[in-house]
Design a protein around this motif. Structure first.
Motif, mmCIF file in Angstrom:
data_model
loop_
_atom_site.group_PDB
_atom_site.id
_atom_site.type_symbol
_atom_site.label_atom_id
_atom_site.label_comp_id
_atom_site.label_asym_id
_atom_site.label_seq_id
_atom_site.Cartn_x
_atom_site.Cartn_y
_atom_site.Cartn_z
ATOM 1 N N GLY A 79 0.947 -1.333 0.528
ATOM 2 C CA GLY A 79 -0.106 0.169 -0.182
ATOM 3 C C GLY A 79 0.972 1.472 0.156
ATOM 4 N N SER A 80 0.107 2.490 -0.309
ATOM 5 C CA SER A 80 0.947 3.262 -0.590
ATOM 6 C C SER A 80 0.890 4.899 0.199
ATOM 7 C CB SER A 80 1.344 3.991 -2.244
ATOM 8 O OG SER A 80 -0.137 4.259 -2.391
ATOM 9 N N SER A 81 0.205 3.960 1.622
ATOM 10 C CA SER A 81 -0.722 5.123 2.361
ATOM 11 C C SER A 81 0.437 5.213 3.430
ATOM 12 C CB SER A 81 -1.061 4.267 3.833
ATOM 13 O OG SER A 81 -0.140 3.172 4.649
ATOM 14 N N LEU A 82 0.937 6.468 3.830
ATOM 15 C CA LEU A 82 1.925 7.037 4.265
ATOM 16 C C LEU A 82 2.856 6.127 5.626
ATOM 17 C CD1 LEU A 82 4.066 9.687 4.717
ATOM 18 C CD2 LEU A 82 2.885 10.847 6.219
ATOM 19 N N PRO A 83 2.327 5.764 6.511
ATOM 20 C CA PRO A 83 3.377 4.533 7.542
ATOM 21 C C PRO A 83 3.786 3.329 6.620
ATOM 22 C CG PRO A 83 0.993 4.862 8.479
ATOM 23 C CD PRO A 83 0.608 5.725 6.880
ATOM 24 N N ALA A 84 3.376 3.498 5.749
ATOM 25 C CA ALA A 84 3.886 2.537 4.175
ATOM 26 C C ALA A 84 4.606 2.735 4.277
ATOM 27 C CB ALA A 84 2.699 2.077 3.671
ATOM 28 N N LEU A 85 4.667 3.802 3.387
ATOM 29 C CA LEU A 85 5.660 4.236 3.154
ATOM 30 C C LEU A 85 7.142 4.923 3.419
ATOM 31 C CD1 LEU A 85 4.057 6.879 0.594
ATOM 32 C CD2 LEU A 85 5.091 4.543 0.222
ATOM 33 N N LEU A 86 6.594 4.971 4.736
ATOM 34 C CA LEU A 86 7.903 5.261 5.715
ATOM 35 C C LEU A 86 8.421 4.325 6.541
ATOM 36 C CD1 LEU A 86 6.053 8.230 8.720
ATOM 37 C CD2 LEU A 86 8.259 8.391 7.282
ATOM 38 N N ALA A 87 7.817 3.317 6.733
ATOM 39 C CA ALA A 87 8.903 1.820 6.554
ATOM 40 C C ALA A 87 9.395 1.421 5.841
ATOM 41 C CB ALA A 87 6.718 1.002 7.776
ATOM 42 N N VAL A 88 8.858 1.314 4.265
ATOM 43 C CA VAL A 88 9.317 0.546 3.351
ATOM 44 C C VAL A 88 10.502 1.383 3.784
ATOM 45 C CG1 VAL A 88 9.332 0.549 0.480
ATOM 46 C CG2 VAL A 88 7.282 0.426 1.724
ATOM 47 N N ALA A 89 10.454 2.805 3.635
ATOM 48 C CA ALA A 89 11.615 3.542 3.260
ATOM 49 C C ALA A 89 12.840 3.196 4.991
ATOM 50 C CB ALA A 89 11.543 5.303 2.980
ATOM 51 N N PRO A 126 4.781 1.844 -7.585
ATOM 52 C CA PRO A 126 5.598 2.300 -7.849
ATOM 53 C C PRO A 126 5.978 3.199 -6.697
ATOM 54 C CG PRO A 126 3.868 3.069 -9.509
ATOM 55 C CD PRO A 126 3.341 1.712 -9.174
ATOM 56 N N GLY A 127 4.937 3.166 -6.261
ATOM 57 C CA GLY A 127 4.705 4.415 -4.709
ATOM 58 C C GLY A 127 6.341 3.710 -3.733
ATOM 59 N N VAL A 128 5.472 2.536 -3.942
ATOM 60 C CA VAL A 128 6.411 1.867 -2.660
ATOM 61 C C VAL A 128 8.113 1.852 -2.791
ATOM 62 C CG1 VAL A 128 6.851 -0.560 -1.652
ATOM 63 C CG2 VAL A 128 4.398 0.387 -2.251
ATOM 64 N N VAL A 129 8.234 1.573 -4.879
ATOM 65 C CA VAL A 129 9.389 1.467 -5.713
ATOM 66 C C VAL A 129 10.050 2.456 -4.904
ATOM 67 C CG1 VAL A 129 10.848 1.460 -7.608
ATOM 68 C CG2 VAL A 129 8.509 -0.329 -7.394
ATOM 69 N N LEU A 130 9.566 4.076 -5.554
ATOM 70 C CA LEU A 130 10.006 5.287 -4.964
ATOM 71 C C LEU A 130 10.717 5.724 -3.282
ATOM 72 C CD1 LEU A 130 7.842 7.712 -7.749
ATOM 73 C CD2 LEU A 130 10.001 5.801 -7.885
ATOM 74 N N ALA A 131 9.750 4.749 -2.717
ATOM 75 C CA ALA A 131 10.371 4.654 -0.812
ATOM 76 C C ALA A 131 10.864 4.264 -1.025
ATOM 77 C CB ALA A 131 8.737 4.933 -0.164
ATOM 78 N N VAL A 132 11.437 3.355 -1.279
ATOM 79 C CA VAL A 132 12.246 2.370 -1.482
ATOM 80 C C VAL A 132 13.761 3.094 -1.914
ATOM 81 C CG1 VAL A 132 14.069 0.582 -2.305
ATOM 82 C CG2 VAL A 132 11.604 0.074 -1.916
ATOM 83 N N LEU A 133 14.205 3.881 -3.011
ATOM 84 C CA LEU A 133 14.814 4.924 -3.589
ATOM 85 C C LEU A 133 15.342 5.093 -2.557
ATOM 86 C CD1 LEU A 133 16.058 4.131 -5.848
ATOM 87 C CD2 LEU A 133 14.455 5.934 -7.274
ATOM 88 N N ILE A 134 14.275 6.337 -1.726
ATOM 89 C CA ILE A 134 14.758 6.900 -1.097
ATOM 90 C C ILE A 134 15.217 6.411 0.569
ATOM 91 C CG2 ILE A 134 13.594 8.593 1.001
ATOM 92 C CD1 ILE A 134 11.495 9.652 -0.915
#
Lengths: 415, 159
Positions: free
Chosen positions: A306-316, A344-352
């Protein structure tokens, strides 16, 4: 099970070799035999290995074109001229110089990749600060930091971006659009922290010794870089691989340099770092073997969906931690398949995570840091506490703010 | 008399001028500049962090080292010119504060400039390295303001 253990062991050997660099041998010396072994032993099917190489080959060619383009720009005098421009614009004021260095380093990293900033721009910035009679430390550190955190914008800015860009299925334009806000946020947060951290160093003015040299920007190099950038946009719209734009830019400058005898075929090949490119391909095959033998599903369970804010933060955060264990290159290779499946949102979070994370240590990872500590234990080891403190202060806020910016971008532009 | 002047970017003219003003152009004047090993090491580290690039020939820290030596020479040239008489030059590399303390052994006076918060009087007007040198110097120290000193009104009111 045997294939799982052997491919993990081989990955460790490859990574270990790359960290230790015994006798200064190229990293490919260990990676290519390791790739051959995983294919020969059946840990990865040869057809899968081939498809991995086919997937990575355009990425690697793209990178080679950018590396050559950057070197040719240096031969044309672009970096020295940028040093002179920043010196003039700073008018001897350390804070204004830092601002200029931030702008130039963020732009060079974004357009000509982090290698150009570390190898070509950093020494120029040192000389620029020193020639103005200013302390070079904040400005040099700005370069080393922005080589990582300033590499979020374009797919060409970092090898990790090229890999993620290929995996994300985004166009060059869409990738850039999504990452523009995170890039600005990352550079902005770094700038604020640098201003506070180096408050005292920046408080002392110049002693006014030496006038900055007057150097004009090399027009041809600037125009070619601008055209290459425009080419990225055009190829993206036309659905052509943007690597062709980079190749065209590098080719034009290369022909010019060959005609004017400022470069030789040998120097161009050397700028393309063939052993490095071979290393990336071989590492890709070994990582593929590890993934196919169980790690893939394990990572899949770790990566939040998912691309919720907590999920993106966790991935990054996960990506930043993983990047700090050995290096961000294996980290991104391991994380990408699972991230690509999540969107793609998760991919970009990984990248950050993998791009900003390496600033936590001055060498990009704990493994390299520990090894360098062992190497220098007997010498007078320079005191790097300040640089490590700066890393610890910048990485968490830069991560959080740029993921926040990514989340906003995803909301604004979809994805 | 042996006078040691610590030359630092930004603040060294005040030190040189102080030596001149007080007539300490004495028997022996030494100028010391310490190249900060940390900056070069950080750049070498950033290059090492570029995984897989091999080839130490491109290591930017080597270019940095060469540049920093010529920078040191130029700074000491400028300091000597401002001093207006020949001086012994010391260029050291390593931990700045410790190199300066070591060089100050047996010296009659060490001239140091404040390099911290220069907007008010107080302990914060000394940066980290300067603080260490002032606290550990094995000789008398002359501590100067690199610019006009702040007025006494900048003192914190008494508690």
């Amino acid at each position: 099970m045997a294939a799982e253990i052997s491919s993990i062991l081989l990955l460790f050997v490859v990574l270990g070799f790359a960290v230790l660099r015994p006798r200064g041998l190229p990293e490919a010396v260990a990676a290519i035999p390791a790739a051959a072994i995983v294919v020969a032993s059946g840990a990865v099917h040869w057809a899968d290995a081939l498809s991995e190489i086919r997937r990575l080959a355009p990425v690697v060619a793209f990178l080679a074109a950018i590396l050559i383009l950057a070197q040719l720009c240096d031969d044309e005098g672009l970096f020295r001229a940028l040093g002179a421009v920043t010196a003039r614009a700073s008018r001897g004021n350390p804070i204004r110089l830092l601002t200029m260095v931030f702008i130039v380093a963020a732009a060079i990293t974004a357009i000509l990749s982090l290698d150009a900033t570390v190898v070509l721009l950093t020494p120029v910035v040192f000389v620029t600060a020193a020639s103005l009679g200013l302390r070079a430390k904040p400005h040099v550190y700005a370069c080393t930091h922005l080589a990582n955190s300033g590499s979020l914008l374009l797919p060409v800015s970092n090898l990790t971006n090229l890999l993620a860009f290929t995996a994300s299925g985004l166009t060059f334009g869409a990738f850039t659009l999504m990452m523009a806000l995170p890039w600005v946020a990352a550079v902005g947060v770094e700038y604020l922290i640098f201003r506070l951290f180096f408050d005292r160093d920046l408080g002392l003015g110049t002693t006014g010794c030496g006038q900055p040299e007057k150097l004009a920007l090399p027009v041809v190099a600037v125009v070619i870089v601008a055209l290459t950038l425009a080419g990225f946009g055009l190829t993206s719209v036309a659905g052509v691989n943007p690597a062709w734009a980079a190749a065209a830019g590098a080719a034009v400058l290369a022909v010019r340099a060959l005609c004017r005898r400022t470069a030789t075929v040998k120097s161009l090949v050397s700028a393309g770092s063939v052993p490095f490119l071979a290393f990336v391909l071989a590492l890709g095959v070994v990582v593929r073997a590890v993934e196919d033998n169980g790690l893939g599903s394990a990572v899949g369970r770790l990566v939040p969906v998912g691309s919720s804010l907590p999920a993106l933060l966790a991935v990054a955060a996960l990506a930043a931690v993983l990047a700090n264990v050995v290096n961000n290159l294996p980290a991104v290779l391991v994380l990408l398949p699972a991230a690509a499946a999540a969107g793609p949102g998760v991919v970009l979070a990984v990248l950050i995570g993998v791009n900003v994370g390496p600033n936590l240590t001055y060498v990009g990872s704990l493994a390299t840091l520990l090894w360098r500590r062992i190497l220098t234990r007997n010498n007078a080891e320079p005191q790097l506490g300040e640089f490590l403190r700066l890393g610890a202060l910048t990485v968490p806020p830069v991560l959080v703010v740029s993921v926040l910016a990514l989340w906003v971008s995803l909301r604004m532009f979809g994805g | 008399m042996a006078v040691l002047i610590w030359v630092v970017e930004g603040s060294w003219p005040a030190c040189v001028d102080a030596a001149g003003r007080l007539g300490w152009s004495g028997d022996r004047v030494m100028l010391i500049y310490v190249r900060e090993a940390e900056v070069t090491a950080a750049v070498a580290g950033a290059y090492a962090g570029l995984f897989g690039r091999g080839r130490s020939a491109r290591d930017p820290s080597q270019r940095l080292t060469e540049a920093s030596i010529s920078v040191a020479e130029e700074l000491l040239d400028a300091a000597e010119a401002r001093l207006g008489r020949p001086a012994q030059r010391l260029i050291r590399t390593g931990r700045i504060e410790r190199e300066v303390v070591a060089a100050a052994t047996g010296v009659d006076v060490l001239i140091v400039a404040r390099d911290g918060d220069l907007s008010r009087l107080g302990p914060r007007s000394l940066g980290r390295h300067t603080r260490f040198v002032v606290d550990h110097a094995p000789c008398p120290v002359l501590l100067v303001w690199p610019r006009i000193a702040p007025s006494v009104e900048s003192l914190q009111p008494p508690p």
